[in-house]
Structure formats: C-alpha cells, structure tokens
Design a protein around this motif. Structure first.
Motif, mmCIF file in Angstrom:
data_model
loop_
_atom_site.group_PDB
_atom_site.id
_atom_site.type_symbol
_atom_site.label_atom_id
_atom_site.label_comp_id
_atom_site.label_asym_id
_atom_site.label_seq_id
_atom_site.Cartn_x
_atom_site.Cartn_y
_atom_site.Cartn_z
ATOM 1 N N ILE A 1 0.676 1.094 14.449
ATOM 2 C CA ILE A 1 1.212 -0.262 14.303
ATOM 3 C C ILE A 1 2.321 -0.350 13.260
ATOM 4 O O ILE A 1 3.103 -1.296 13.273
ATOM 5 C CB ILE A 1 0.097 -1.275 13.989
ATOM 6 N N ALA A 2 2.387 0.623 12.337
ATOM 7 C CA ALA A 2 3.441 0.571 11.314
ATOM 8 C C ALA A 2 3.643 1.958 10.713
ATOM 9 O O ALA A 2 2.739 2.794 10.720
ATOM 10 C CB ALA A 2 3.092 -0.428 10.216
ATOM 11 N N LEU A 3 4.832 2.166 10.179
ATOM 12 C CA LEU A 3 5.173 3.409 9.494
ATOM 13 C C LEU A 3 5.923 3.057 8.219
ATOM 14 O O LEU A 3 6.940 2.357 8.250
ATOM 15 C CB LEU A 3 6.051 4.303 10.372
ATOM 16 N N TYR B 1 0.843 -1.198 0.000
ATOM 17 C CA TYR B 1 0.000 0.000 0.000
ATOM 18 C C TYR B 1 0.878 1.248 0.000
ATOM 19 O O TYR B 1 0.617 2.198 -0.734
ATOM 20 C CB TYR B 1 -0.920 0.003 1.222
ATOM 21 N N GLY B 2 1.911 1.248 0.818
ATOM 22 C CA GLY B 2 2.842 2.376 0.837
ATOM 23 C C GLY B 2 3.508 2.590 -0.507
ATOM 24 O O GLY B 2 3.694 3.723 -0.943
ATOM 25 N N ASN B 3 3.836 1.507 -1.193
ATOM 26 C CA ASN B 3 4.452 1.619 -2.520
ATOM 27 C C ASN B 3 3.493 2.219 -3.540
ATOM 28 O O ASN B 3 3.934 2.807 -4.528
ATOM 29 C CB ASN B 3 4.939 0.257 -3.003
ATOM 30 N N LEU B 4 2.192 2.054 -3.326
ATOM 31 C CA LEU B 4 1.196 2.613 -4.252
ATOM 32 C C LEU B 4 0.939 4.106 -4.028
ATOM 33 O O LEU B 4 0.352 4.760 -4.883
ATOM 34 C CB LEU B 4 -0.132 1.853 -4.125
ATOM 35 N N MET B 5 1.360 4.634 -2.900
ATOM 36 C CA MET B 5 1.103 6.045 -2.588
ATOM 37 C C MET B 5 1.971 6.956 -3.456
ATOM 38 O O MET B 5 3.077 6.591 -3.841
ATOM 39 C CB MET B 5 1.375 6.328 -1.105
ATOM 40 N N SER C 1 14.234 8.285 -2.656
ATOM 41 C CA SER C 1 13.417 7.099 -2.954
ATOM 42 C C SER C 1 13.851 5.855 -2.192
ATOM 43 O O SER C 1 13.644 4.746 -2.656
ATOM 44 C CB SER C 1 13.387 6.819 -4.448
ATOM 45 N N GLN C 2 14.433 6.028 -1.028
ATOM 46 C CA GLN C 2 14.774 4.892 -0.180
ATOM 47 C C GLN C 2 13.568 4.590 0.710
ATOM 48 O O GLN C 2 13.022 5.476 1.361
ATOM 49 C CB GLN C 2 16.001 5.190 0.669
ATOM 50 N N VAL C 3 13.170 3.325 0.741
ATOM 51 C CA VAL C 3 11.978 2.908 1.457
ATOM 52 C C VAL C 3 12.355 2.321 2.810
ATOM 53 O O VAL C 3 13.288 1.534 2.923
ATOM 54 C CB VAL C 3 11.192 1.865 0.632
ATOM 55 N N ALA C 4 11.597 2.731 3.838
ATOM 56 C CA ALA C 4 11.738 2.154 5.176
ATOM 57 C C ALA C 4 10.349 1.761 5.653
ATOM 58 O O ALA C 4 9.416 2.564 5.595
ATOM 59 C CB ALA C 4 12.368 3.156 6.125
ATOM 60 N N PHE C 5 10.207 0.525 6.114
ATOM 61 C CA PHE C 5 8.941 0.052 6.664
ATOM 62 C C PHE C 5 9.213 -0.477 8.061
ATOM 63 O O PHE C 5 9.973 -1.427 8.232
ATOM 64 C CB PHE C 5 8.342 -1.034 5.783
ATOM 65 N N ASN C 6 8.629 0.167 9.058
ATOM 66 C CA ASN C 6 8.879 -0.193 10.456
ATOM 67 C C ASN C 6 7.599 -0.676 11.108
ATOM 68 O O ASN C 6 6.594 0.042 11.108
ATOM 69 C CB ASN C 6 9.414 1.012 11.244
ATOM 70 N N LYS C 7 7.648 -1.863 11.688
ATOM 71 C CA LYS C 7 6.536 -2.385 12.475
ATOM 72 C C LYS C 7 6.663 -1.820 13.877
ATOM 73 O O LYS C 7 7.760 -1.823 14.451
ATOM 74 C CB LYS C 7 6.570 -3.908 12.533
ATOM 75 N N HIS C 8 5.580 -1.345 14.438
ATOM 76 C CA HIS C 8 5.556 -0.747 15.781
ATOM 77 C C HIS C 8 6.688 0.261 15.948
ATOM 78 O O HIS C 8 7.644 0.040 16.708
ATOM 79 C CB HIS C 8 5.642 -1.836 16.856
ATOM 80 N N PRO C 9 6.630 1.384 15.231
ATOM 81 C CA PRO C 9 7.750 2.339 15.224
ATOM 82 C C PRO C 9 7.951 3.099 16.531
ATOM 83 O O PRO C 9 9.014 3.676 16.750
ATOM 84 C CB PRO C 9 7.379 3.300 14.096
ATOM 85 N N TYR C 10 6.961 3.112 17.397
ATOM 86 C CA TYR C 10 7.098 3.893 18.656
ATOM 87 C C TYR C 10 7.090 2.998 19.858
ATOM 88 O O TYR C 10 6.387 2.097 20.022
ATOM 89 C CB TYR C 10 5.985 4.923 18.779
ATOM 90 N N VAL D 1 3.474 7.170 5.614
ATOM 91 C CA VAL D 1 2.159 6.556 5.777
ATOM 92 C C VAL D 1 2.142 5.885 7.147
ATOM 93 O O VAL D 1 2.902 4.957 7.400
ATOM 94 C CB VAL D 1 1.863 5.518 4.673
ATOM 95 N N TYR D 2 1.268 6.384 8.028
ATOM 96 C CA TYR D 2 1.101 5.816 9.360
ATOM 97 C C TYR D 2 -0.099 4.884 9.335
ATOM 98 O O TYR D 2 -1.170 5.255 8.862
ATOM 99 C CB TYR D 2 0.863 6.921 10.389
#
Length: 133
Positions: free
Chosen positions: A115-117, A72-76, A124-133, A86-87
């Motif tokens: 739950i994710a960021l 979904y983030g890649n589609l934004m 254009s570097q992508v970072a996907f973090n589960k439970h970022p806080y 994208v939170y």
C-alpha cells in the motif's frame, strides 16, 4: 550585599532546568504512540560497512494512516550514503516473508498488496509513494 540567597537560588534553578530537559528526552513520541498498529515482519541489511548500506523493511499496518506511515519511515535508521526502504502492507493481506537486495526486493506477486513505499536515498532525500505498484 548578601550572597547567601543567590547561592541557593542558582543551584535550584539549574536542577529545575535539568529536570525539564530529562523529562523532554523521555517524553519523545515513538512508534508505540502511533495508531496505525505497525508491526515489523522482516528486515534486511547488507553486511557492507565500508560502502553504501542498504536497509529494507516489510511493515504491516492495521489502518492506512498515510502521515503516520511517513513518520514511521522517518524514525527508521538511515546511514549517510546508504539507502533505506520501508514497504507497508495491510495486516490482514498478503505480505512477503523474505527480502533480497537490489531493485526488486521481494517476489513481484506481492506488488498489488503493497500500500505504500517510504524510501530515503543516499543523499537523504525522502520519497513516500502511496500504492507504488
């Protein structure tokens, strides 16, 4: 040599090729095909069109399917030299209804329910973090 059959075969072949190309364009997977139940709550985009464009989204999900969240983030939308964040929040939990630019994009009271960021940086570097806080 008889060229009459060749005159009919080539256009029919081209039409078949065009048909399959158009079919593939309209059969691309999208957000509707994902099972996590994404719903956009609020978004922010700065008005600066000459410099870095900052986009921020708050999305709720029914289920935490991590791969679909990253897809979904890649589609934004993303702008070169801009930043997209994208939170993701659970649909039945607490989530922010307002956003602001900068490092902290919403009230820190909502940090525990994020739950994710997904973040795509200016290069254009992508970072996907589960439970970022």
């Amino acid at each position: 040599m008889n060229k009459k059959p060749l005159v009919y075969i080539i256009p029919i072949g081209v039409l078949i090729l065009v048909f399959f190309m158009v079919k593939d364009v309209f059969d691309q997977p999208g957000v509707e095909d994902m099972k996590a139940g994404f719903k956009e709550i609020v978004k922010y985009r700065n008005a600066n069109n000459t410099g870095p464009v900052q986009r921020i989204y708050v999305i709720t999900v029914k289920d935490s399917v991590w791969n679909e969240m990253q897809d979904y983030g890649n589609l934004m939308p993303h702008t070169k030299y801009g930043n997209t964040k994208v939170y993701f929040f659970m649909q039945n939990g607490n989530f922010p209804n307002t956003l602001q630019p900068g490092e902290v994009n919403f009230d820190p009271a909502f940090n525990k329910t994020c739950i994710a960021l997904y973040e795509k940086s200016a290069m254009s570097q992508v970072a996907f973090n589960k439970h970022p806080y």
